[in-house]
Design an enzyme around this catalytic site. Sequence first.
Site, mmCIF file in Angstrom:
data_model
loop_
_atom_site.group_PDB
_atom_site.id
_atom_site.type_symbol
_atom_site.label_atom_id
_atom_site.label_comp_id
_atom_site.label_asym_id
_atom_site.label_seq_id
_atom_site.Cartn_x
_atom_site.Cartn_y
_atom_site.Cartn_z
ATOM 1 C CB THR A 1 16.309 9.089 6.975
ATOM 2 O OG1 THR A 1 15.091 9.783 7.243
ATOM 3 C CG2 THR A 1 16.456 7.969 7.968
ATOM 4 C CE LYS B 1 12.050 7.557 7.192
ATOM 5 N NZ LYS B 1 12.797 7.889 8.424
#
Length: 329
Positions: free
Chosen positions: A243, A186
């Site tokens: 994120t 990620k």
Amino acid sequence: MSQIGVVGAGAWGTALAQMLASDGREVMLWALDDGLADAINETRCNALYLPSATLAPTIRATGKLGDMASCEILLMVTPAQHLGSVLGQMDRFPQDLVLCSKGIEQSSGRMMNDVAHEAAPGADIAVLSGPTFAHEVADGLPAAVTLACGGGDAQWERLSPKIARPAFRPYFSDDVAGAEIGGAVKNVLAIACGVVDGLGLGQNARSALITRGFTEMLRFGVALGGQAETLNGLCGLGDLVLTCSSTSSRNFSLGKALGQGMSAQEALADKRTVAEGAHTAPVLRDLARQHGVSMPITDAVNALLEGEAAKDVVQTLLARPLKAEGHHA
């Protein structure tokens, strides 16, 4: 031995120490710099990395790594690329090591749990990962994470009551590989989402990139032994969505700077905080190729970090052949 130790006094390590001390328990926090440790003890503030938080009186900072030998649980929150060297300086390990850094060791291609197992073969390794911003955890705002326990149910029973707090809720998993892969991948995808924002490509493009990026994460994770269920949870999809949607993310901010025309060298210079995705991207690309996993967004991030213009990289992605959504290439 009753203390919990946090190794690494960056923003995330400091926030974890603050959360753990929220019920009055003693927490020891190791800082690489003796001066930072002294300042934390004197001012009750980590002015370098988390200036917004007034730290609990039961947090004691130290610059001496040997002091951490008195702790029964250690949370390792050093930058991923330095975990091996820090563990190598330690003479003694508790039964439980909890890895909180997200990345892949660039020099070797090893996941963090492999690095920890080599340094501390007698310890049980757990991974704590999920959608968390340090300043929110330090402020006591609610958060939920995956606590993947390599030691299985027995380790979970030891760790969960020591780590859980009213506003910090861990969920059990025994899939250490999946939890680590979600956090590492990620970070790279967040750089790509930052580029979309920097170029002003809109919400549609960012949503599409998050979705296609998650497909890459899932393919890679399963190929390396992770479980799809884990990656669909907090430490995979949940962390990715957070994120990739906020400038509070260091990786997103790096990508945004690249999208606005800054070079990678300029964007990474003079940073106190670490954008782990920049270190992870090259080794992630290499591992994906070794395992025959198609990761075009990861390839695009590497092209950006190697100096290709953001508009050209996006054009290359958009020019890829049309195919079925579930196609694995």
